[in-house]
Structure formats: structure tokens, C-alpha cells
Design a protein around this motif. Structure first.
Motif, PDB file in Angstrom:
ATOM      1  N   VAL A  60     -32.593 -16.034  26.584  1.00 27.00           N
ATOM      2  CA  VAL A  60     -33.267 -15.091  25.691  1.00 27.00           C
ATOM      3  C   VAL A  60     -33.703 -13.864  26.487  1.00 27.00           C
ATOM      4  N   ARG A  61     -33.595 -12.716  25.870  1.00 23.74           N
ATOM      5  CA  ARG A  61     -34.025 -11.489  26.519  1.00 23.74           C
ATOM      6  C   ARG A  61     -35.351 -11.023  25.912  1.00 23.74           C
ATOM      7  N   GLY A  62     -36.090 -10.231  26.672  1.00 24.27           N
ATOM      8  CA  GLY A  62     -37.328  -9.645  26.178  1.00 24.27           C
ATOM      9  C   GLY A  62     -37.890  -8.767  27.277  1.00 24.27           C
TER      10      GLY A  62
ATOM     11  N   PHE B 131     -41.419  -4.598  31.062  1.00 19.96           N
ATOM     12  CA  PHE B 131     -41.485  -3.256  31.651  1.00 19.96           C
ATOM     13  C   PHE B 131     -40.323  -2.481  31.038  1.00 19.96           C
ATOM     14  N   LYS B 132     -40.630  -1.482  30.220  1.00 22.39           N
ATOM     15  CA  LYS B 132     -39.569  -0.788  29.490  1.00 22.39           C
ATOM     16  C   LYS B 132     -39.295   0.606  30.048  1.00 22.39           C
ATOM     17  N   PRO B 133     -38.021   0.906  30.301  1.00 23.45           N
ATOM     18  CA  PRO B 133     -37.659   2.239  30.820  1.00 23.45           C
ATOM     19  C   PRO B 133     -37.478   3.214  29.662  1.00 23.45           C
TER      20      PRO B 133
ATOM     21  N   ILE C 174     -33.057 -11.310  36.298  1.00 19.98           N
ATOM     22  CA  ILE C 174     -33.651  -9.984  36.377  1.00 19.98           C
ATOM     23  C   ILE C 174     -32.640  -8.969  35.876  1.00 19.98           C
ATOM     24  N   GLN C 175     -33.074  -8.141  34.954  1.00 19.95           N
ATOM     25  CA  GLN C 175     -32.191  -7.071  34.488  1.00 19.95           C
ATOM     26  C   GLN C 175     -32.504  -5.784  35.243  1.00 19.95           C
ATOM     27  N   ILE C 176     -31.444  -5.126  35.686  1.00 22.77           N
ATOM     28  CA  ILE C 176     -31.598  -3.765  36.217  1.00 22.77           C
ATOM     29  C   ILE C 176     -30.955  -2.859  35.179  1.00 22.77           C
ATOM     30  N   GLY C 177     -31.751  -1.966  34.625  1.00 25.46           N
ATOM     31  CA  GLY C 177     -31.316  -1.170  33.491  1.00 25.46           C
ATOM     32  C   GLY C 177     -30.392  -0.034  33.875  1.00 25.46           C
ATOM     33  N   ALA C 178     -29.762   0.519  32.835  1.00 25.74           N
ATOM     34  CA  ALA C 178     -28.808   1.615  33.033  1.00 25.74           C
ATOM     35  C   ALA C 178     -29.434   2.770  33.811  1.00 25.74           C
ATOM     36  N   ARG C 179     -30.699   3.042  33.494  1.00 23.26           N
ATOM     37  CA  ARG C 179     -31.367   4.178  34.143  1.00 23.26           C
ATOM     38  C   ARG C 179     -31.682   3.922  35.604  1.00 23.26           C
ATOM     39  N   ASN C 180     -31.572   2.685  36.030  1.00 25.20           N
ATOM     40  CA  ASN C 180     -31.858   2.341  37.429  1.00 25.20           C
ATOM     41  C   ASN C 180     -30.634   1.880  38.210  1.00 25.20           C
TER      42      ASN C 180
ATOM     43  N   LEU D 142     -26.780  -6.439  35.944  1.00 26.03           N
ATOM     44  CA  LEU D 142     -26.768  -5.032  36.353  1.00 26.03           C
ATOM     45  C   LEU D 142     -26.058  -4.205  35.290  1.00 26.03           C
ATOM     46  N   LYS D 143     -26.841  -3.426  34.550  1.00 28.41           N
ATOM     47  CA  LYS D 143     -26.276  -2.563  33.522  1.00 28.41           C
ATOM     48  C   LYS D 143     -25.539  -1.400  34.180  1.00 28.41           C
ATOM     49  N   ARG D 144     -24.501  -0.962  33.513  1.00 27.73           N
ATOM     50  CA  ARG D 144     -23.787   0.228  33.985  1.00 27.73           C
ATOM     51  C   ARG D 144     -24.578   1.475  33.572  1.00 27.73           C
TER      52      ARG D 144
ATOM     53  N   GLU E 176     -21.657  -3.959  30.717  1.00 28.00           N
ATOM     54  CA  GLU E 176     -21.241  -2.683  30.107  1.00 28.00           C
ATOM     55  C   GLU E 176     -22.098  -2.466  28.854  1.00 28.00           C
ATOM     56  N   ARG E 177     -22.781  -1.316  28.775  1.00 26.82           N
ATOM     57  CA  ARG E 177     -23.713  -1.072  27.668  1.00 26.82           C
ATOM     58  C   ARG E 177     -23.495   0.280  26.998  1.00 26.82           C
ATOM     59  N   GLY E 178     -22.284   0.827  27.213  1.00 29.10           N
ATOM     60  CA  GLY E 178     -21.976   2.100  26.568  1.00 29.10           C
ATOM     61  C   GLY E 178     -22.230   3.268  27.493  1.00 29.10           C
TER      62      GLY E 178
ATOM     63  N   SER F 263     -25.433  -3.776  21.534  1.00 26.54           N
ATOM     64  CA  SER F 263     -26.598  -3.254  20.798  1.00 26.54           C
ATOM     65  C   SER F 263     -26.950  -1.845  21.254  1.00 26.54           C
ATOM     66  N   HIS F 264     -27.119  -1.667  22.574  1.00 28.62           N
ATOM     67  CA  HIS F 264     -27.459  -0.329  23.066  1.00 28.62           C
ATOM     68  C   HIS F 264     -26.274   0.617  22.959  1.00 28.62           C
ATOM     69  N   ALA F 265     -25.054   0.078  23.046  1.00 23.48           N
ATOM     70  CA  ALA F 265     -23.865   0.923  22.917  1.00 23.48           C
ATOM     71  C   ALA F 265     -23.814   1.525  21.512  1.00 23.48           C
TER      72      ALA F 265
HETATM   73  C1  PEP Z   1     -32.611  -2.744  27.295  1.00 25.32           C
HETATM   74  O1  PEP Z   1     -31.860  -3.683  27.579  1.00 25.32           O
HETATM   75  O2  PEP Z   1     -33.567  -2.849  26.476  1.00 25.32           O
HETATM   76  C2  PEP Z   1     -32.330  -1.415  27.868  1.00 25.32           C
HETATM   77  C3  PEP Z   1     -33.263  -0.483  27.973  1.00 25.32           C
HETATM   78  O3  PEP Z   1     -31.036  -1.285  28.234  1.00 25.32           O
HETATM   79  P1  PEP Z   1     -30.276  -0.095  29.004  1.00 25.32           P
HETATM   80  O4  PEP Z   1     -30.851  -0.079  30.377  1.00 25.32           O
HETATM   81  O5  PEP Z   1     -28.852  -0.516  28.943  1.00 25.32           O
HETATM   82  O6  PEP Z   1     -30.567   1.168  28.234  1.00 25.32           O
END
Ligand code: PEP
Ligand code: MN
Length: 270
Positions: free
Chosen positions: A53-55, A58-60, A109-115, A138-140, A168-170, A203-205
Motif C-alpha cells: 500500500v502506498r501513502g 512527506f509530499k513534494p 522508500i519512494q524517491i519522487g520524480a522531483r528528486n 525510483l520514479k523517473r 515510469e510515471r509520465g 495515475s500521475h501520468a
Molecule cells: C506521488 O507518488 O504521490 C508523487 C508525488 O509522484 P511523482 O514523484 O511521480 O510526481
């Protein structure tokens, strides 16, 4: 040095999250908003038959004035609900100072697209997960080439953190009918260039829930190893990314919807 050769790693799959014969679905809300909201959303993920599950805690957020997540309180909600339901959590880290804290509360651990190109964060995460059961998604970055994305993954793996899953997230294009443009070619290309698993975030794509299931089916056919999708028990009320969250009914049917496609690819949806 051949850049593509350098992008090839010996890392296999992660800690049981990704396996060659399965198609892993991670679902859950964009953000942990409250105990009640997260508990209801996570319960729906469990009832849909998924284990991860994701949640976000800390939101970018693009705007500093948007809801930034509950931080440590959000992580505590995430882990207490997940422990109770027997789910494994995926959550983002933004700041190297929070890596240990995030690892206490989540499996992945998710590393977001912006990072994606935050190399000091990548290295610190790689060193922190070395020798542990934790994984990294690791998001692209939305303007990163496949080569830049794979090299970013190497910042994690070269520190000894083997359990890396690419996502891959778009990417950003001229197209405005979707939030980003899902680059499925990149999934196929990345899988040819590296042994790391590759999942898709439709979803983000898309940025719109009506496209999430068709793009999920396409991701299966594009040889992806899984998906990370946003879902919410009450999407209209979501504090973040409300337009793209799948409602509970769609989540309940997701496994059944995807299985024929996954079956054709020799995989089982889990
Ligand atoms: C997220 O998964 O909520 C998110 C912000 O994703 P991304 O880094 O791909 O924009
Ligand atoms: Mn989101």
C-alpha cells in the motif's frame, strides 16, 4: 566507458516485492490525511487482494501553499494501520535527515520524480538500505532521459542498495489532455538495458481516473513488472490528486481486470 553498460547492474529483484512471474500492484492514497482516511483507504487495498500500500507523509508539492503531508504523524498512522492489516508500506522521503525515520515505518522508500536527480539523497538512501530488507522505488524525473534515470538508479545501487525498482510515471510533453505523457517505450527500453525491475504509475501520468485502468492494461503488455496506483475511499474528498484516485469499486475489480492481460504475459497479478 559504454554508458549503457554502466547502467546495467547485477541487482536482481527486490525483497519479494517484484518477481519475474508476478505483476505487483501497489495501491493507496496519494497522501495520508488522517487516521480514518488512511485506515479506510488501506482496508480497501487489502480487500482488493493486494499486499503493498502506498501513502505519502512527506509530499513534494509543486506549490508551497498546498498541503505538505502530515510528516512523522503520517508515518505513524501508515505503519500502525499497515501492521494491523498485514500490509507493506511504500512512502516517499524528501530529506536525507528523514531516511531512518521513514525506514522505521515503511518497507519501501519512494524517491519522487522531483528528486530523481538529487544525487546526495540517492546515495544516502542507497547506503541506508544496504543489507536491509527495504526497497526503493525510483520514479523517473519528468524530463529525464532513460539513460539519466538508469544512472540515477546507479547512485543507489553503487552504495550497496540493491533493491531498486524503477518507476515510469509520465514525462512532460506538449500534450495537455493528460497531466503527463506515459512513456511506455521507456519501460521496454529500460528493461532491455538493466536487470532492475520496472513498474508504472499510470495515475500521475494520466492525472485522470478514467485512463488509469486502460493504461494499466497497456503497462502489463509493455512488460512492466507492476504498477503503483492511487486509490482513495472517498476520491472527491482527497486532499491531494483527487482527480486521479481510483474509487474503491474500481480497486476491487482491478485484479480481475488485469489478470487476463498478465496471464498472457505469463504473470500472476498480486
Ligand atoms: C506521488 O507518488 O504521490 C508523487 C508525488 O509522484 P511523482 O514523484 O511521480 O510526481
Ligand atoms: Mn499523488
Amino acid at each position: 566507458m559504454d554508458i549503457l553498460e554502466s547502467a546495467r547492474t547485477n541487482a536482481q529483484t527486490t525483497n519479494g516485492m517484484i518477481r519475474p512471474s508476478t505483476f505487483r500492484v501497489v495501491a493507496g492514497p496519494c497522501t495520508v490525511e488522517s487516521y480514518e482516511q488512511y485506515a479506510a483507504s488501506a482496508k480497501a487495498v487489502k480487500e482488493a487482494g493486494f499486499e503493498y500500500v502506498r501513502g505519502g507523509a512527506f509530499k513534494p508539492r509543486t506549490s508551497p501553499y498546498s498541503f505538505q503531508g502530515l510528516g512523522e504523524e503520517g508515518l505513524k498512522i501508515l505503519s500502525s494501520v499497515n501492521d494491523e492489516l498485514g500490509l507493506k508500506g511504500v512512502t516517499e522521503v524528501l530529506d536525507p535527515a528523514d531516511i531512518e525515520l521513514v525506514m522505521e515505518h515503511a518497507q519501501v522508500i519512494q524517491i519522487g520524480a522531483r528528486n530523481m536527480a538529487n544525487f546526495s539523497l540517492l546515495k544516502r538512501v542507497g547506503a541506508a538500505i544496504k543489507g536491509t530488507d527495504h526497497g526503493v522505488v525510483l520514479k523517473r524525473g519528468f524530463s529525464a532521459t532513460v539513460e539519466e534515470w538508469l544512472l540515477a538508479a546507479e547512485y543507489v545501487t553503487s552504495e550497496g542498495g540493491d533493491n531498486v525498482v524503477l518507476c515510469e510515471r509520465g514525462i512532460r510533453t506538449f500534450e495537455t489532455s493528460t497531466r503527463f505523457t506515459l512513456d511506455l517505450s521507456a519501460v521496454i527500453v529500460a528493461k532491455r538495458l538493466t536487470d532492475l525491475p520496472v513498474i508504472v504509475d499510470p495515475s500521475h501520468a494520466a492525472g485522470r481516473r478514467d485512463l488509469v485502468i486502460p493504461l494499466s492494461k497497456a503497462s502489463v503488455a509493455a512488460e512492466a513488472d507492476g504498477l503503483i496506483v492511487e486509490s482513495h475511499h472517498d476520491p472527491q474528498e482527497a486532499l491531494c490528486d483527487a482527480e486521479q484516485a481510483l474509487p474503491v469499486e474500481a480497486l476491487q475489480g482491478l485484479r480481475e481486470t488485469l489478470q487476463p492481460f498478465a496471464g498472457a504475459m505469463g504473470r500472476e497479478v498480486i
